[in-house]
Design a protein around this motif. Structure first.
Motif, PDB file in Angstrom:
ATOM      1  N   GLU A   1      -1.081   4.327  -6.542  1.00 30.51           N
ATOM      2  CA  GLU A   1      -2.005   3.560  -7.375  1.00 30.51           C
ATOM      3  C   GLU A   1      -1.540   3.599  -8.830  1.00 30.51           C
ATOM      4  N   HIS A   2      -1.573   2.463  -9.490  1.00 29.22           N
ATOM      5  CA  HIS A   2      -1.149   2.258 -10.886  1.00 29.22           C
ATOM      6  C   HIS A   2       0.367   2.203 -11.053  1.00 29.22           C
TER       7      HIS A   2
ATOM      8  N   THR B   1      -4.123  -2.773 -11.621  1.00 29.18           N
ATOM      9  CA  THR B   1      -3.462  -2.217 -12.803  1.00 29.18           C
ATOM     10  C   THR B   1      -1.963  -2.061 -12.578  1.00 29.18           C
ATOM     11  N   GLY B   2      -1.565  -1.762 -11.358  1.00 30.84           N
ATOM     12  CA  GLY B   2      -0.133  -1.697 -11.069  1.00 30.84           C
ATOM     13  C   GLY B   2       0.547  -3.031 -11.326  1.00 30.84           C
TER      14      GLY B   2
ATOM     15  N   TYR C   1       4.269   0.682  -9.738  1.00 31.50           N
ATOM     16  CA  TYR C   1       4.765  -0.652  -9.378  1.00 31.50           C
ATOM     17  C   TYR C   1       6.254  -0.591  -9.090  1.00 31.50           C
TER      18      TYR C   1
ATOM     19  N   ASN D   1       0.810  -1.220   0.000  1.00 31.11           N
ATOM     20  CA  ASN D   1       0.000   0.000   0.000  1.00 31.11           C
ATOM     21  C   ASN D   1       0.841   1.267   0.000  1.00 31.11           C
TER      22      ASN D   1
ATOM     23  N   SER E   1       0.010  -1.648  -5.533  1.00 29.89           N
ATOM     24  CA  SER E   1      -1.126  -1.461  -4.625  1.00 29.89           C
ATOM     25  C   SER E   1      -2.454  -1.612  -5.338  1.00 29.89           C
ATOM     26  N   SER E   2      -2.413  -1.904  -6.645  1.00 26.97           N
ATOM     27  CA  SER E   2      -3.645  -2.011  -7.424  1.00 26.97           C
ATOM     28  C   SER E   2      -3.489  -3.096  -8.478  1.00 26.97           C
TER      29      SER E   2
ATOM     30  N   GLN F   1       5.745   4.673 -12.480  1.00 31.02           N
ATOM     31  CA  GLN F   1       4.347   5.087 -12.365  1.00 31.02           C
ATOM     32  C   GLN F   1       4.003   5.943 -13.577  1.00 31.02           C
TER      33      GLN F   1
END
Length: 642
Positions: free
Chosen positions: A206-207, A226-227, A209, A202, A223-224, A261
């Motif tokens: 978001e998205h 899509t990531g 990695y 976390n 954290s997602s 990102q």
């Protein structure tokens, strides 16, 4: 060959061009009572035709009232188009046929061979983008934010397995397994002691990695969902195109540490399936590559004047009639296949299948149902609901249609919009629905008693205000379904819609700037920088169109959306992202589909994902060289740079 058509430029000036058309009868039979049908993309001045009478519906043109064509003889006529002169072979007449008799509903086409247009211009050398002799050993596109090359390699082989993953990574793992099956002829196994590790963190945006490849393990954190997909796309790009050791089918992957990102949250591609139908396999193949290059949105243009491509349970006529065109169909031919029945549509099960496929690859699918313009296929399919026999307005759309706009004064229009959008919202999980809203022509609704009454009732002073009447209804329907409306920038003209509508700016960079300054969230898609149907060079044999200019690879790469707005300016928050588009008037097979998309799609991916300071044209070309090796292996018919 029995009949041959030659098409030649004989006079040209700014905004004017005169052409000669010659039809050769190479048979020993004379033709009487014949007509010539052909496809041409622009309007012919009817008064300028020297022999015969011309009629046009869209791109479908008919020359009639013609003299007998003698055996081994030829027919000749001239005509004028009051547009800029053609300069591409694709501008010419690409398909034609002859029909005998006067029955417009029982045409038996006689095929005509067409030659390339004689443009009466000097030849221009093919445009090239020289690439370095040696590409990068790590040729990632788009460029990651941070990449550190470590010493050593990870050996990827048939014993490599995925550690039991978190649910959030399941889509990415489905995709990785499908891609590995292409390499190893079997899916990637999942095992508690696997050496590819997907972990939820976390702490990662978001998205974004993190990817760490060590000698014995691969570590992926996000954290997602899509990531995890974006990390997987990087891992797949690091796989070599062929085994490092063919005997035991092992692939040596370089050890790296990557933190990455996206620069823009919206990174999309629009595909027009209205003008030509693209089968499900073609869509899925495209989705694989959109995911590989970290796009996250597929904008599916499903309806237009020339075809309705999605099943609607309440109105089966939309696909029974509206999905097909031909010389003896309700919808006449356009663009290609003009001598036969042509078309297709997606069932709801097709749509669900594609949505699930895209979801595994981190891609949201946004449907587009065009309204109130570009509705000819719908209107001809449902005339009892959508036609007003008392509307005598005279207009021509930019694509040369006199009957392609919904009437705001018909109750059936609102029943149609409500019913269709209800089914669309139930089918597509995306939070957005695109409703077009572009290219409503002047003159529409101007000679309709019912429309004039509607204007009086609502204190409207211009017939074009009626477009807003329809759009606000559609916006409310979507809001009631928990969806946010999207539209082309014409939706903003005349304060038609609320600021909740997302605007796609296609006409120009300046139009996008105006929308941003007026408080609209915007996806930038200016034709001059993002339309993949534009020709990729300047020579006459380049495939494509050029109404918005030519679009070379370097021009795509050097696009900086709304660069006149300073990075610290709060208005930049309204720029959601970038979208590229492939309009399909001339895209009717897989080979041309790929040729127009690649490699320009890779340049778009980098301007969507990478921050401006991480973009470098020379470095991109070096990495592109490595990516072209992958496209070769994948059998993709890309336009070669050199």
């Amino acid at each position: 060959m029995t009949y041959r058509l030659d098409f030649t430029v004989i006079e040209k000036a700014k905004g004017y061009c005169r052409y000669a058309l010659s039809l050769h009868n190479l048979t020993d039979q004379a033709l009487h009572g014949w007509s010539l049908y052909f496809f041409i993309s622009r309007c012919i001045d009817p008064a300028s035709v020297s022999v015969g009478t011309i009629s046009q519906m869209g791109s479908y043109s008919c020359l009639s009232q013609l003299p007998p064509l003698e055996a081994n003889g030829h027919f000749y006529t001239e005509f004028t188009m009051r547009t800029m002169p053609f300069n591409l072979h694709d501008d010419g007449i690409r398909e034609a046929f002859i029909a005998l008799g006067n029955d417009q509903h029982q045409i038996a086409p006689l095929k005509v061979y067409t030659t390339a247009i004689n443009l009466d211009q000097e030849s221009i050398e093919r445009y090239c983008t020289p690439l370095p002799n040696v590409g990068c050993d790590i040729a990632l596109i788009p460029q990651p934010n941070q990449l550190t090359r470590l010493h050593g390699e990870f050996v990827f082989n048939q014993t490599t397995a995925i550690e039991t993953p978190p649910a959030l990574a399941q889509g990415a793992i489905n995709w990785l397994s499908a891609e590995c099956k292409k390499h190893f002829n079997e899916t990637m196994p999942i095992h508690p002691q696997g050496n590819i590790h997907y972990h939820v963190s976390n702490d990662i945006i978001e998205h974004g990695y993190q990817l760490l490849i060590e000698s014995d393990n691969i570590w992926i954190q996000a954290s997602s969902a899509t990531g995890f997909v974006h990390a997987t796309s990087t891992l797949l790009q690091l796989l070599p195109n062929s085994p490092s050791h063919a005997a035991n089918a092992t692939y040596c992957v370089p050890m790296v540490e990557i933190t990455d990102q996206p620069h823009y949250g919206y990174r999309g591609m629009m595909l027009d399936c209205g003008r030509h139908f693209h089968p499900v396999d073609r869509i899925k193949h495209l989705l694989d590559h959109l995911a590989r290059y970290k796009f996250n949105t597929f904008h599916w243009h499903l309806t237009d004047d020339e075809g309705w491509r999605i099943e609607i349970d309440a109105y089966p006529q939309l696909t029974e009639i509206g999905a097909w065109r031909g010389p003896n169909e309700v919808i006449v031919p356009q663009f290609s296949h003009i001598d036969q029945r042509y078309g297709g549509f997606y069932t709801k099960q097709d749509i669900r299948d594609v949505i699930a496929y895209a979801s595994d690859r981190g891609i949201t699918i946004i449907p587009e149902i065009d309204m109130p313009g570009h509705c000819r296929a719908a209107i001809l399919s449902l005339p009892e609901l959508l036609k007003d026999p008392d509307d005598h307005s005279v207009y021509r759309s930019i694509q040369n249609y006199p009957d392609n706009v919904l009437s705001p004064a018909l109750a059936g229009t609102y029943t149609f919009i409500q019913t269709v959008l209800d089914e669309i919202c139930a089918l597509f999980p995306a939070p957005f629905v695109h409703i077009g809203a572009d290219e409503v022509p002047k003159g529409v609704w101007s000679d309709s008693v019912a429309c004039q009454q509607l204007m009086a009732d609502n204190n409207y002073h211009d017939p074009m205000e009626l477009q807003g009447h329809i759009l606000r209804f559609a916006e409310q329907v979507l809001r009631d379904k928990g969806k946010r409306m999207m539209g082309w920038e014409e939706a903003t003209h005349g304060n038609k819609v609320s600021k909740n509508t997302v605007i796609f700016s296609w006409l120009s960079e300046e139009a996008g700037l105006e929308c941003v300054k007026n408080g609209f969230d915007v996806v930038m898609q200016p034709a001059q920088s993002t339309y993949l149907d534009l020709a990729q060079g300047y020579s006459a044999d380049e495939a494509g169109v050029d109404w918005a200019g030519k679009l070379t690879l370097d021009k795509v790469y050097n696009y900086h959306p709304l660069s006149m707005i300073a990075s610290e300016n709060s208005e930049r928050q309204h720029i959601l992202g970038i979208q590229t588009a492939l309009w399909s008037e001339l895209i009717n097979n897989q080979s041309r589909f790929e040729y127009m998309i690649y490699p320009r799609l890779l340049a778009v991916s980098e301007i969507c994902w990478s921050t401006p300071q991480h973009r470098n044209w020379d470095d991109f070309k070096a990495r592109l060289k490595g990516q072209l090796n992958y496209l070769d292996k994948a059998g993709i018919n890309y336009r070669h740079c050199e």
